[in-house]
Write an enzyme that holds these catalytic residues in place. Structure first.
Site, PDB file in Angstrom:
ATOM      1  N   LYS A  58       0.856  -1.192   0.000  1.00 36.97           N
ATOM      2  CA  LYS A  58       0.000   0.000   0.000  1.00 36.97           C
ATOM      3  C   LYS A  58       0.891   1.240   0.000  1.00 36.97           C
ATOM      4  CE  LYS A  58      -4.426   0.953   2.196  1.00 36.97           C
ATOM      5  NZ  LYS A  58      -5.142   0.873   3.478  1.00 36.97           N
TER       6      LYS A  58
HETATM    7  O1  G3P Z   1      -9.443   1.783   4.089  1.00 36.13           O
HETATM    8  C1  G3P Z   1      -9.236   3.056   4.597  1.00 36.13           C
HETATM    9  C2  G3P Z   1      -9.912   3.208   5.889  1.00 36.13           C
HETATM   10  O2  G3P Z   1      -9.335   2.394   6.875  1.00 36.13           O
HETATM   11  C3  G3P Z   1     -10.016   4.605   6.368  1.00 36.13           C
HETATM   12  O3  G3P Z   1     -11.235   4.649   7.001  1.00 36.13           O
HETATM   13  O4  G3P Z   1     -12.917   5.455   8.542  1.00 36.13           O
HETATM   14  O5  G3P Z   1     -10.482   6.023   8.933  1.00 36.13           O
HETATM   15  O6  G3P Z   1     -11.751   7.081   7.065  1.00 36.13           O
HETATM   16  P1  G3P Z   1     -11.609   5.872   7.940  1.00 36.13           P
END
Ligand code: G3P
Length: 214
Positions: free
Chosen positions: A83
């Protein structure tokens, strides 16, 4: 459509993988930090034994270091997807990985130009973060629709992975615009097989079946 679980918790991957429909996992440093005491490499390797694609995020920001980390992660297991953050140094790293046949997931994508550049650098996947755009009062799924429209004009092989999913409606809209992958948090994943009418219908079927003299 591929369904990924967005977590750094191996037990949760084991649970959802047992359903038979889990294609991959995405991790990031924030998710890893929540799993206190877990060894990152061991976590990734354990997940690689459960699903075919596991995103492991590199944690350096200069190309030379990023390249080394990409080489290291990809040597751990054939199912590792490196990633890479969507920066200029990240683009160089994507190009390097694509030349070496290393699978990549470009993270922190928030615009169509970023998506196009990552695809041109040979990214295997791009991760537009829809929930974080929603947080700003912008409809994150509009970005996915825009990217899919752009993709329809060209031969990009880069898969569009809907990330920062917050609720089942994000998954519905991802499917409707033909996004290749959605990565879904555990608590949202648990909601996906559920429907009140399924529960009510099954209850009635069981009651009727049990009322029959057998
Ligand atoms: O896959 C990306 C994710 O983990 C980010 O999610 O909820 O932190 O915006 P969030």
């Amino acid at each position: 459509m591929k369904l990924f679980l967005d977590t750094a918790n191996v037990a949760k991957v084991e649970e959802i993988a047992s359903w038979g429909i889990l294609d991959g996992v995405t991790t990031n440093p924030s998710l890893v930090a929540k799993e206190e005491g877990a060894d990152f490499k061991e976590t990734v390797m354990a997940m690689c034994d459960l699903v075919n694609e596991v995103s492991a995020q590199i944690t350096t920001t200069e190309f030379e270091e990023m390249r080394k980390q990409a080489d290291e992660y990809s040597s751990w297991h054939k199912n590792v997807v490196v990633k890479v953050p969507m920066t200029v140094e990240g683009l160089k790293t994507l190009k390097y990985c694509s030349g070496k046949g290393i699978a990549t997931n470009t993270t922190l994508v928030f615009s169509v130009p970023q998506a196009v550049m990552a695809a041109k650098a040979g990214a295997t996947m791009i991760s537009p973060f829809v929930g974080r755009l929603d947080d700003l009062g912008v409809d994150g799924m509009d970005l996915i629709a825009d990217i899919m429209e752009a993709w329809s004009h060209y031969g990009f092989e880069t898969q569009v992975l809907v990330a920062s999913v917050r609720d089942p409606e994000h998954v519905v809209r991802a499917a409707k615009v033909g996004a290749h992958i959605a990565t879904i948090p555990y608590k949202v994943f648990l909601q996906l097989p559920q429907h009140d009418l399924t529960d009510k219908g099954l209850k009635k079927f069981m009651e009727d079946w049990n009322s029959i003299k057998k």
